[in-house]
Motif scaffolding. Structure first.
Motif, PDB file in Angstrom:
ATOM      1  N   TYR A  59       0.830  -1.212   0.000  1.00  0.00           N
ATOM      2  CA  TYR A  59       0.000   0.000   0.000  1.00  0.00           C
ATOM      3  C   TYR A  59       0.863   1.260   0.000  1.00  0.00           C
ATOM      4  O   TYR A  59       1.832   1.390   0.753  1.00  0.00           O
ATOM      5  CB  TYR A  59      -0.916   0.009   1.222  1.00  0.00           C
ATOM      6  CG  TYR A  59      -1.817   1.236   1.272  1.00  0.00           C
ATOM      7  CD1 TYR A  59      -2.871   1.364   0.379  1.00  0.00           C
ATOM      8  CD2 TYR A  59      -1.575   2.251   2.201  1.00  0.00           C
ATOM      9  CE1 TYR A  59      -3.696   2.478   0.418  1.00  0.00           C
ATOM     10  CE2 TYR A  59      -2.392   3.367   2.242  1.00  0.00           C
ATOM     11  CZ  TYR A  59      -3.447   3.482   1.345  1.00  0.00           C
ATOM     12  OH  TYR A  59      -4.250   4.597   1.381  1.00  0.00           O
ATOM     13  N   ASN A  60       0.501   2.212  -0.877  1.00  0.00           N
ATOM     14  CA  ASN A  60       1.175   3.508  -0.982  1.00  0.00           C
ATOM     15  C   ASN A  60       0.098   4.586  -1.064  1.00  0.00           C
ATOM     16  O   ASN A  60      -0.655   4.636  -2.041  1.00  0.00           O
ATOM     17  CB  ASN A  60       2.067   3.547  -2.223  1.00  0.00           C
ATOM     18  CG  ASN A  60       2.889   4.834  -2.308  1.00  0.00           C
ATOM     19  OD1 ASN A  60       2.728   5.757  -1.497  1.00  0.00           O
ATOM     20  ND2 ASN A  60       3.790   4.891  -3.280  1.00  0.00           N
ATOM     21  N   PRO A  61      -0.008   5.425  -0.034  1.00  0.00           N
ATOM     22  CA  PRO A  61      -1.084   6.431  -0.043  1.00  0.00           C
ATOM     23  C   PRO A  61      -1.024   7.366  -1.239  1.00  0.00           C
ATOM     24  O   PRO A  61      -2.045   7.945  -1.621  1.00  0.00           O
ATOM     25  CB  PRO A  61      -0.859   7.202   1.269  1.00  0.00           C
ATOM     26  CG  PRO A  61      -0.048   6.285   2.127  1.00  0.00           C
ATOM     27  CD  PRO A  61       0.801   5.488   1.180  1.00  0.00           C
ATOM     28  N   ALA A  62       0.154   7.513  -1.831  1.00  0.00           N
ATOM     29  CA  ALA A  62       0.279   8.438  -2.955  1.00  0.00           C
ATOM     30  C   ALA A  62      -0.274   7.858  -4.253  1.00  0.00           C
ATOM     31  O   ALA A  62      -0.398   8.579  -5.242  1.00  0.00           O
ATOM     32  CB  ALA A  62       1.743   8.822  -3.144  1.00  0.00           C
ATOM     33  N   GLU A  63      -0.557   6.574  -4.282  1.00  0.00           N
ATOM     34  CA  GLU A  63      -1.062   5.931  -5.493  1.00  0.00           C
ATOM     35  C   GLU A  63      -2.532   5.575  -5.321  1.00  0.00           C
ATOM     36  O   GLU A  63      -3.026   5.371  -4.203  1.00  0.00           O
ATOM     37  CB  GLU A  63      -0.250   4.669  -5.802  1.00  0.00           C
ATOM     38  CG  GLU A  63       1.221   4.918  -6.108  1.00  0.00           C
ATOM     39  CD  GLU A  63       1.963   3.620  -6.375  1.00  0.00           C
ATOM     40  OE1 GLU A  63       1.374   2.537  -6.131  1.00  0.00           O
ATOM     41  OE2 GLU A  63       3.128   3.670  -6.815  1.00  0.00           O
ATOM     42  N   HIS A  64      -3.213   5.453  -6.468  1.00  0.00           N
ATOM     43  CA  HIS A  64      -4.599   4.984  -6.440  1.00  0.00           C
ATOM     44  C   HIS A  64      -4.607   3.513  -6.036  1.00  0.00           C
ATOM     45  O   HIS A  64      -3.697   2.750  -6.356  1.00  0.00           O
ATOM     46  CB  HIS A  64      -5.244   5.180  -7.812  1.00  0.00           C
ATOM     47  CG  HIS A  64      -6.733   5.019  -7.798  1.00  0.00           C
ATOM     48  ND1 HIS A  64      -7.347   3.814  -7.939  1.00  0.00           N
ATOM     49  CD2 HIS A  64      -7.736   5.938  -7.642  1.00  0.00           C
ATOM     50  CE1 HIS A  64      -8.667   3.953  -7.885  1.00  0.00           C
ATOM     51  NE2 HIS A  64      -8.934   5.252  -7.708  1.00  0.00           N
ATOM     52  N   ASN A 110      -2.195  -0.772  -6.932  1.00  0.00           N
ATOM     53  CA  ASN A 110      -1.453  -1.563  -5.949  1.00  0.00           C
ATOM     54  C   ASN A 110      -0.767  -2.742  -6.645  1.00  0.00           C
ATOM     55  O   ASN A 110      -1.374  -3.461  -7.449  1.00  0.00           O
ATOM     56  CB  ASN A 110      -2.414  -2.080  -4.870  1.00  0.00           C
ATOM     57  CG  ASN A 110      -1.664  -2.614  -3.653  1.00  0.00           C
ATOM     58  OD1 ASN A 110      -0.997  -3.623  -3.726  1.00  0.00           O
ATOM     59  ND2 ASN A 110      -1.787  -1.907  -2.539  1.00  0.00           N
TER      60      ASN A 110
END
Length: 580
Positions: free
Chosen positions: A41-46, A50
């Motif tokens: 998970y990366n908050p900067a990506e939609h 993922n």
């Protein structure tokens, strides 16, 4: 919670969910997707970007392109065709008559048929159900103890997953990255040795307590001898081999005999004489094959390695003379001579007492056992001697199974469809298991669970023997709630990276796991063999009686593992001899 401990929580959760009854493959995929989504998970990506979705596609494609798995549907088809073709009934009857003078003859015949049929089919459930239908009621009617009858069927039925060709061996080879051929060679002796230990236990128990296996009545041990054979013996000789040999030279008296279906023909004499010579022919062929492979084949290979007339470029011409070829050690010739002498003594004793009953039993064995034995030997031999790959051998086995079933006229269109459907169902299950386990294992490693377990084991400062005992004990305990598929797919990959640190051969460790997993079929509460047998047993046979009958065989499995570790040559000698 840190990522490594999150990985351990993932491992514990998969055990709990499987015990609750959820499908293993889709549980693996679901947990892998859930925990993988967190790991990547990366908050900067939609969220749709993922990387767990990419991982799922890659692992699925990797399972689809795994060449090792291609042989699974063919071996499974071979097993289901022979199971649906109902080829085992005559085999059990003929083997039971062959061992009619042995204590607990029905149990001994059941174990032999289970072993042989397990080799041919490799399907535990099918073998247990078949032998439960064919052998359970006859043993109970003969007064056999319920624990003896149920134990020999459940324990003998599990041997098919150990002795090649086995689906479990192929799955382990794909997981561990090992050669299927070497694993097949490594499991040959341990599988038959475990069957021998089962046989010794049955005979020993019957000798100590004859009440558990009463002697069969005369009508169940009487051999159905053809009506013309006593008159043939009176005309020629009480010894059928000598009588048939004389009849082939002077057939006039034999051809005057009435068989009930007309006069005795010369062709029938030839067929009976050929059946009588089967033990001699098989013994001679086996000894000749061993001699060829150990003595003649290496010399022929050495002569063809360097074609005559070819010289290294720039090297002066020289007459090097014939290449020296090291023959077998002296111990081989001694062992071969002893084996040949023992075989000769046994054959002389057998043919000296060749009665009509003995000839009739041999004819029954030839018609029921020999075709399947030839198919099985061919399938295994072409793999072990490197003539074909495992996949090509599986194709030969599947085609041979169809030919045997058609020759026996027991395979109709309905049974063929059932065999194909069950094959597709089993293959799909294995494929989804590989997809789910690949995704689960990747996420488990990404979270650091694999590294944490390795650090914990290495911190224990174990010796190789202690690690071997620890790993096998864990797998043994896991065999109580889980089946072999979950153990091979989920937990075996956790131990594999640590084998190199402890300098343990993955082939030896894998075969120990195979033997250990026999307990997965014999240990409550899962013990699938018990439920298979319960489904086809009489109502008065309880599940607790079946469990009690299986318990001694679990101890025999442990004894076999101890002997295998003390004597690793039992496992490693054949693959080292065949492949170096």
């Amino acid at each position: 919670m840190s990522d490594p401990f999150l990985g351990l929580a993932m491992l514990v959760l998969i055990i709990v969910v499987i015990i609750m009854g959820f499908p293993t493959a889709f549980t693996l995929m679901g947990l892998g997707m859930l925990f993988g989504f967190y790991a990547f998970y990366n908050p900067a990506e939609h969220w749709i970007d993922n990387r767990v979705f990419d991982l799922m596609v890659q692992r699925t494609y990797g399972a689809m392109t795994n060449d090792v798995l291609i042989s699974i549907p063919l071996f499974v088809l071979m097993g289901y065709v022979m199971e649906r073709g109902a080829l085992v009934d005559k085999m059990f009857y003929s083997i039971q008559l062959s061992f009619r003078r042995v204590p607990a003859s029905l149990a001994v015949a059941t174990l032999i048929v289970c072993t042989f049929w397990g080799i041919a089919s490799g399907l535990v459930g099918a073998v247990v159900v078949l032998m439960g239908v064919i052998a359970m009621n006859p043993m109970l009617r003969a007064g056999y103890d319920v624990k003896l009858a149920s134990g020999v069927i459940t324990a003998g039925g599990t041997l098919g997953i150990l002795i090649p060709p086995s689906v479990m061996i192929i799955v382990y080879a794909a997981v561990a990255g090992q050669s299927v051929v070497k694993l097949y060679a490594a499991t040959m002796f341990p599988g038959f040795f475990l069957s021998l230990l089962y046989l010794a236990y049955i005979l020993g128990w019957a000798a100590i307590n004859p009440k558990i296996a009463p002697a069969l009545p005369e009508e169940q041990t009487r051999v159905p001898v053809a009506s013309w054979m006593p008159r043939f013996q009176a005309a020629y000789s009480p010894n059928m081999l000598a009588g048939l040999f004389n009849a082939l030279i002077s057939p006039s008296k034999a051809m005057a005999l009435d068989t009930g279906e007309g006069r005795l023909t010369y062709w029938r004499l030839v067929k009976n004489f050929g059946a009588a010579l089967v033990p001699f022919s098989l013994t001679a062929f086996t000894l000749a094959l061993v001699w060829w492979y150990a003595v003649i084949h290496p010399q022929a290979s050495a002569e063809t390695e360097a074609p005559e007339g070819l010289e290294q470029l720039g090297a002066p011409a020289a007459d090097a003379g014939p290449a020296a070829v090291d023959g077998p050690a002296t111990s081989f010739y001694v062992s071969f001579g002893i084996a040949a002498a023992i075989a000769a003594v046994v054959l002389i004793r057998y043919y000296r007492n060749m009665s009509a009953e003995r000839l009739q039993v041999m004819k029954m064995l030839v018609s029921s056992v020999l075709p399947l034995a030839i198919l099985t030997v061919v399938v295994l031999a072409v793999i072990l001697f490197g003539i074909t790959t495992a996949t090509e051998s599986a194709a030969v086995g599947a085609a041979g199974a169809f030919l045997l079933a058609f020759q026996a006229r027991t395979l109709n269109w309905k049974r063929t469809k059932e065999a194909v459907f069950l094959t597709a169902k089993t293959t799909a299950m294995v494929c989804w298991l590989f997809v789910g386990s690949a995704l689960f294992s990747a996420v488990f490693a990404i979270l650091g669970g694999q590294a944490l377990i390795e650090q914990w084991v290495l911190a224990l400062d174990l010796t190789p023997v202690q690690f071997m005992i620890l790993s096998q004990a864990i797998i043994f305990i896991l065999g109580w709630p889980l089946e072999w598929t979950e153990i091979i797919i989920i937990f075996v990959p956790i131990f594999l990276p640590m084998l190199r640190h402890f300098d343990i051969d993955p082939v030896l460790w894998g075969v120990l796991v195979f033997v250990n997993l026999q307990a997965a079929f014999l240990s409550p509460p899962v013990a699938m063999s018990a439920y298979y047998l319960k489904g086809v047993s009489p109502p008065h046979v309880t599940l607790n009686q079946i469990f009690a009958g299986m318990m001694p065989y679990m101890l025999i499995v442990i004894l076999c593992m101890v002997l295998m570790y003390l004597w690793p040559g039992m496992t490693l000698w054949l693959p080292e001899y065949l492949y170096g």
